[in-house]
Design a protein around this motif. Structure first.
Motif, mmCIF file in Angstrom:
data_model
loop_
_atom_site.group_PDB
_atom_site.id
_atom_site.type_symbol
_atom_site.label_atom_id
_atom_site.label_comp_id
_atom_site.label_asym_id
_atom_site.label_seq_id
_atom_site.Cartn_x
_atom_site.Cartn_y
_atom_site.Cartn_z
ATOM 1 N N LEU A 36 0.846 -1.189 0.000
ATOM 2 C CA LEU A 36 0.000 0.000 0.000
ATOM 3 C C LEU A 36 0.882 1.239 0.000
ATOM 4 O O LEU A 36 2.107 1.148 0.169
ATOM 5 C CB LEU A 36 -0.908 0.008 1.236
ATOM 6 C CG LEU A 36 -1.864 -1.176 1.394
ATOM 7 C CD1 LEU A 36 -2.498 -1.151 2.782
ATOM 8 C CD2 LEU A 36 -2.926 -1.165 0.308
ATOM 9 N N ASN A 37 0.272 2.384 -0.170
ATOM 10 C CA ASN A 37 1.000 3.651 -0.061
ATOM 11 C C ASN A 37 1.145 3.997 1.415
ATOM 12 O O ASN A 37 0.142 4.259 2.091
ATOM 13 C CB ASN A 37 0.238 4.751 -0.792
ATOM 14 C CG ASN A 37 1.005 6.064 -0.828
ATOM 15 O OD1 ASN A 37 1.930 6.292 -0.031
ATOM 16 N ND2 ASN A 37 0.637 6.942 -1.743
ATOM 17 N N PRO A 38 2.351 3.999 1.951
ATOM 18 C CA PRO A 38 2.520 4.271 3.390
ATOM 19 C C PRO A 38 2.067 5.659 3.805
ATOM 20 O O PRO A 38 1.828 5.895 4.996
ATOM 21 C CB PRO A 38 4.024 4.072 3.608
ATOM 22 C CG PRO A 38 4.638 4.241 2.261
ATOM 23 C CD PRO A 38 3.639 3.732 1.283
ATOM 24 N N LYS A 39 1.942 6.585 2.846
ATOM 25 C CA LYS A 39 1.428 7.907 3.192
ATOM 26 C C LYS A 39 -0.060 7.861 3.528
ATOM 27 O O LYS A 39 -0.569 8.720 4.247
ATOM 28 C CB LYS A 39 1.680 8.887 2.042
ATOM 29 C CG LYS A 39 3.158 9.172 1.785
ATOM 30 C CD LYS A 39 3.330 10.165 0.641
ATOM 31 C CE LYS A 39 4.808 10.453 0.386
ATOM 32 N NZ LYS A 39 4.989 11.402 -0.748
ATOM 33 N N ASP A 40 -0.733 6.849 2.978
ATOM 34 C CA ASP A 40 -2.168 6.707 3.211
ATOM 35 C C ASP A 40 -2.472 5.700 4.318
ATOM 36 O O ASP A 40 -3.311 5.952 5.193
ATOM 37 C CB ASP A 40 -2.873 6.286 1.922
ATOM 38 C CG ASP A 40 -2.727 7.311 0.815
ATOM 39 O OD1 ASP A 40 -2.690 8.519 1.128
ATOM 40 O OD2 ASP A 40 -2.619 6.896 -0.355
ATOM 41 N N VAL A 41 -1.831 4.530 4.250
ATOM 42 C CA VAL A 41 -2.057 3.460 5.226
ATOM 43 C C VAL A 41 -0.693 2.903 5.614
ATOM 44 O O VAL A 41 -0.086 2.129 4.873
ATOM 45 C CB VAL A 41 -2.945 2.337 4.653
ATOM 46 C CG1 VAL A 41 -3.204 1.280 5.721
ATOM 47 C CG2 VAL A 41 -4.257 2.902 4.129
ATOM 48 N N ALA A 42 -0.217 3.320 6.761
ATOM 49 C CA ALA A 42 1.132 2.956 7.198
ATOM 50 C C ALA A 42 1.108 1.724 8.094
ATOM 51 O O ALA A 42 0.111 1.424 8.747
ATOM 52 C CB ALA A 42 1.765 4.125 7.940
ATOM 53 N N VAL A 43 2.223 0.992 8.118
ATOM 54 C CA VAL A 43 2.414 -0.102 9.059
ATOM 55 C C VAL A 43 3.736 0.112 9.791
ATOM 56 O O VAL A 43 4.646 0.779 9.294
ATOM 57 C CB VAL A 43 2.424 -1.488 8.367
ATOM 58 C CG1 VAL A 43 1.112 -1.743 7.653
ATOM 59 C CG2 VAL A 43 3.603 -1.621 7.415
ATOM 60 N N GLU A 44 3.826 -0.437 10.987
ATOM 61 C CA GLU A 44 5.098 -0.527 11.695
ATOM 62 C C GLU A 44 5.554 -1.979 11.634
ATOM 63 O O GLU A 44 6.467 -2.333 10.904
ATOM 64 C CB GLU A 44 4.957 -0.039 13.140
ATOM 65 C CG GLU A 44 6.264 -0.064 13.923
ATOM 66 C CD GLU A 44 7.313 0.891 13.388
ATOM 67 O OE1 GLU A 44 8.512 0.581 13.534
ATOM 68 O OE2 GLU A 44 6.962 1.944 12.812
ATOM 69 N N ASN A 45 4.859 -2.852 12.369
ATOM 70 C CA ASN A 45 5.067 -4.292 12.290
ATOM 71 C C ASN A 45 3.736 -4.941 11.907
ATOM 72 O O ASN A 45 2.699 -4.607 12.475
ATOM 73 C CB ASN A 45 5.533 -4.853 13.630
ATOM 74 C CG ASN A 45 6.838 -4.228 14.095
ATOM 75 O OD1 ASN A 45 7.886 -4.505 13.530
ATOM 76 N ND2 ASN A 45 6.775 -3.387 15.114
ATOM 77 N N CYS A 46 3.765 -5.850 10.945
ATOM 78 C CA CYS A 46 2.553 -6.587 10.556
ATOM 79 C C CYS A 46 2.441 -7.804 11.475
ATOM 80 O O CYS A 46 2.971 -8.873 11.176
ATOM 81 C CB CYS A 46 2.629 -7.003 9.090
ATOM 82 S SG CYS A 46 2.667 -5.609 7.942
ATOM 83 N N SER A 65 -1.250 5.254 13.604
ATOM 84 C CA SER A 65 -2.274 5.904 12.789
ATOM 85 C C SER A 65 -3.385 4.970 12.349
ATOM 86 O O SER A 65 -4.481 5.425 11.998
ATOM 87 C CB SER A 65 -1.637 6.547 11.547
ATOM 88 O OG SER A 65 -1.022 5.561 10.735
ATOM 89 N N ASN A 66 -3.131 3.657 12.319
ATOM 90 C CA ASN A 66 -4.168 2.680 11.991
ATOM 91 C C ASN A 66 -3.738 1.312 12.507
ATOM 92 O O ASN A 66 -2.720 0.776 12.094
ATOM 93 C CB ASN A 66 -4.469 2.625 10.489
ATOM 94 C CG ASN A 66 -3.236 2.667 9.610
ATOM 95 O OD1 ASN A 66 -2.978 3.663 8.945
ATOM 96 N ND2 ASN A 66 -2.461 1.593 9.604
ATOM 97 N N GLN A 350 9.131 -1.974 7.922
ATOM 98 C CA GLN A 350 7.762 -1.480 7.728
ATOM 99 C C GLN A 350 7.150 -1.996 6.428
ATOM 100 O O GLN A 350 6.373 -1.315 5.765
ATOM 101 C CB GLN A 350 7.735 0.056 7.798
ATOM 102 C CG GLN A 350 8.205 0.573 9.156
ATOM 103 C CD GLN A 350 8.511 2.045 9.178
ATOM 104 O OE1 GLN A 350 9.065 2.578 8.219
ATOM 105 N NE2 GLN A 350 8.162 2.716 10.264
ATOM 106 N N SER A 351 7.492 -3.245 6.095
ATOM 107 C CA SER A 351 6.976 -3.846 4.875
ATOM 108 C C SER A 351 5.568 -4.400 5.106
ATOM 109 O O SER A 351 5.182 -4.726 6.230
ATOM 110 C CB SER A 351 7.903 -4.957 4.394
ATOM 111 O OG SER A 351 7.993 -5.991 5.364
#
Length: 359
Positions: A36-46, A65-66, A350-351
Motif C-alpha cells: 500500500l502507499n505508506p502515506k495513506d495506510v502505514a504499518v510498523e510491524n505486521c 495511525s491505523n 515497515q513492509s
C-alpha cells in the motif's frame, strides 16, 4: 548436523516469484500482494491476521495511525481503522451466535515520544523507540465497537501489582472461555470465561515440574482436529518448543522445534502453520532469519517455507533454520480456503504482508 546458509542475510535477491517450501507444501512468493502507499495506510510491524466469515483478511499493526488493515484475498485494501491499540499484537475472529467478533491483544508496547532516534533494543531505557506499559485484551464487534476489556490480572487478585502483564496472544474455546498468553509479561497462561471473568492461570518460570514452565509464551491456539479431544497448543518460544495442555491447564506433551523461535499455531484441516521469528544460529537468535513451519496431523514438520528442509533422524527432528532468501522475522500467518498463506513480519522495514501462493 551442520547447516550452511544458502544466502547471506539481507542479500540483494528479490524473492518475488521464488518457489519455497518442501514436499507437498510449496509456494510461490508474492512480495507485492499487500503493498500500500505508506502515506495513506502505514504499518510498523505486521503482527497478526485473522479471516472473518466474509473471507476478509484482517491484519493488526502497531502503527499509531491505523491498528487494523482489512484486505480482500486479492490484496485490495477494503478498510483501515483504529488508534486505540498502540501495542496491537494479535487478533482472533470468532463467530458467535451468527455474528463475527474480534478479540484483539495489545501487548503494552507504545511509541516513545522521547525516543532518541537510535535505540531500538534498549527495552529499559526511557529513550527507546518503544516503551512498556500494561497490556490488555479487548472484545470488539467486527466493525470495531468495544464490548469489554480484560486488563491487568491484579484487578482480580491473580497477579501481584509488581508482576508485569503484557499479553501476546488469545484463543477462544467453543464454550466462550478466553485463554491469554502473557508472553512479554510474567509468562503465565490465563483463562477467563466468556464474560471476561477470571477462572485460573498456570505456567510461569518456577514450577518444580519444568514441563509446566513457559518462556516467552508467544502464541496459543485450540486444536480441534479431533472433535472429541480439543486441547491447547502453546508456544514457549524461547525454549524452541510448543506445549500441549488440556483446556483446564493439565500438561499433556511437547513438540520440539529445535532451532526455531516459534509462534502460535494456525490450523487448516489436518495441518497447522506456525511463524518462526528467528533461527537459533551460533548460540543466539539471528536477525532476519524467520521462516514458516508446517506440521501434519501427527505434529511432525513437513515443510519450512523460507527455511531448511525438515529432517528426522531416528524420529528426532533436527535443527531448522532460515535459508535467508525471503523473510526477516515471521510473526503472523493466515491460511485461506485455497491453502495460500499470508505472512506478516516484525521488524521488516515497515513492509506489508507477503502472500505465499500454493503450487
Amino acid at each position: 548436523m551442520t547447516i550452511k546458509n544458502v544466502l547471506s542475510p539481507k542479500s540483494n535477491l528479490d524473492p518475488h516469484g521464488l518457489i519455497v517450501g518442501h514436499n507437498d507444501f510449496k509456494y510461490r512468493v508474492d512480495t507485492q500482494w499487500g503493498a500500500l502507499n505508506p502515506k495513506d495506510v502505514a504499518v510498523e510491524n505486521c503482527h497478526d491476521f485473522a479471516m472473518d466469515s466474509r473471507g476478509r483478511i484482517i491484519m493488526v499493526t502497531d502503527n499509531p495511525s491505523n491498528n487494523f488493515i482489512v484486505y480482500n484475498k486479492d490484496g485490495k485494501l477494503l478498510d483501515s481503522w483504529g488508534t486505540e491499540y498502540p501495542g496491537a499484537h494479535a487478533i482472533e475472529v470468532v463467530h458467535e451466535n451468527g455474528e463475527d467478533f474480534i478479540y484483539v491483544v495489545d501487548s503494552g508496547w507504545i511509541s516513545n515520544r522521547n525516543w532518541d532516534g537510535i535505540s531500538t533494543d534498549a527495552w529499559d531505557s526511557p529513550f527507546n523507540k518503544v516503551i512498556a506499559q500494561s497490556g490488555f485484551v479487548s472484545k470488539l464487534t467486527i466493525d470495531g465497537r468495544l464490548i469489554f476489556t480484560i486488563g491487568h490480572p491484579q484487578t482480580c487478585g491473580a497477579y501481584k501489582p509488581e508482576q508485569p502483564f503484557r499479553p501476546t496472544d488469545v484463543a477462544v474455546a467453543a464454550n466462550g472461555d478466553i485463554y491469554i498468553t502473557d508472553g512479554y509479561g510474567s509468562d503465565f497462561l490465563l483463562q477467563y470465561d466468556c464474560q471476561g471473568r477470571y477462572i485460573r492461570h498456570w505456567g510461569g518460570h518456577d514450577n518444580h515440574n519444568s514441563d509446566l514452565n513457559l518462556t516467552n509464551t508467544h502464541g496459543i491456539s485450540i486444536d480441534h482436529r479431533d472433535p472429541a479431544d480439543p486441547h491447547l497448543i502453546v508456544s514457549s518460544r524461547a525454549d524452541h518448543v510448543m506445549k500441549l495442555f488440556s483446556l483446564n491447564g493439565d500438561y499433556r506433551s511437547s513438540i520440539a522445534t529445535p532451532g526455531a523461535y516459534i509462534g502460535g499455531a494456525v490450523f487448516k484441516d489436518d495441518h497447522f502453520y506456525a511463524p518462526v521469528c528467528w533461527s537459533h544460529i551460533d548460540g543466539a537468535n539471528a536477525d532476519d532469519s524467520g521462516f514458516i513451519s508446517i506440521f501434519d496431523r501427527d505434529n511432525r514438520v513437513v515443510s519450512n517455507p523460507g527455511g531448511t528442509e525438515p529432517m528426522y533422524v531416528d524420529g528426532v527432528l533436527q535443527p531448522m533454520q532460515s535459508t535467508w532468501d525471503v523473510f526477516n522475522h515471521c510473526h503472523g500467518v493466515c491460511v485461506d480456503d485455497d491453502e495460500n498463506l499470508y505472512v506478516g513480519q516484525w521488524r521488516a522495514n515497515q513492509s506489508y504482508p507477503i502472500k505465499l501462493e500454493r503450487v
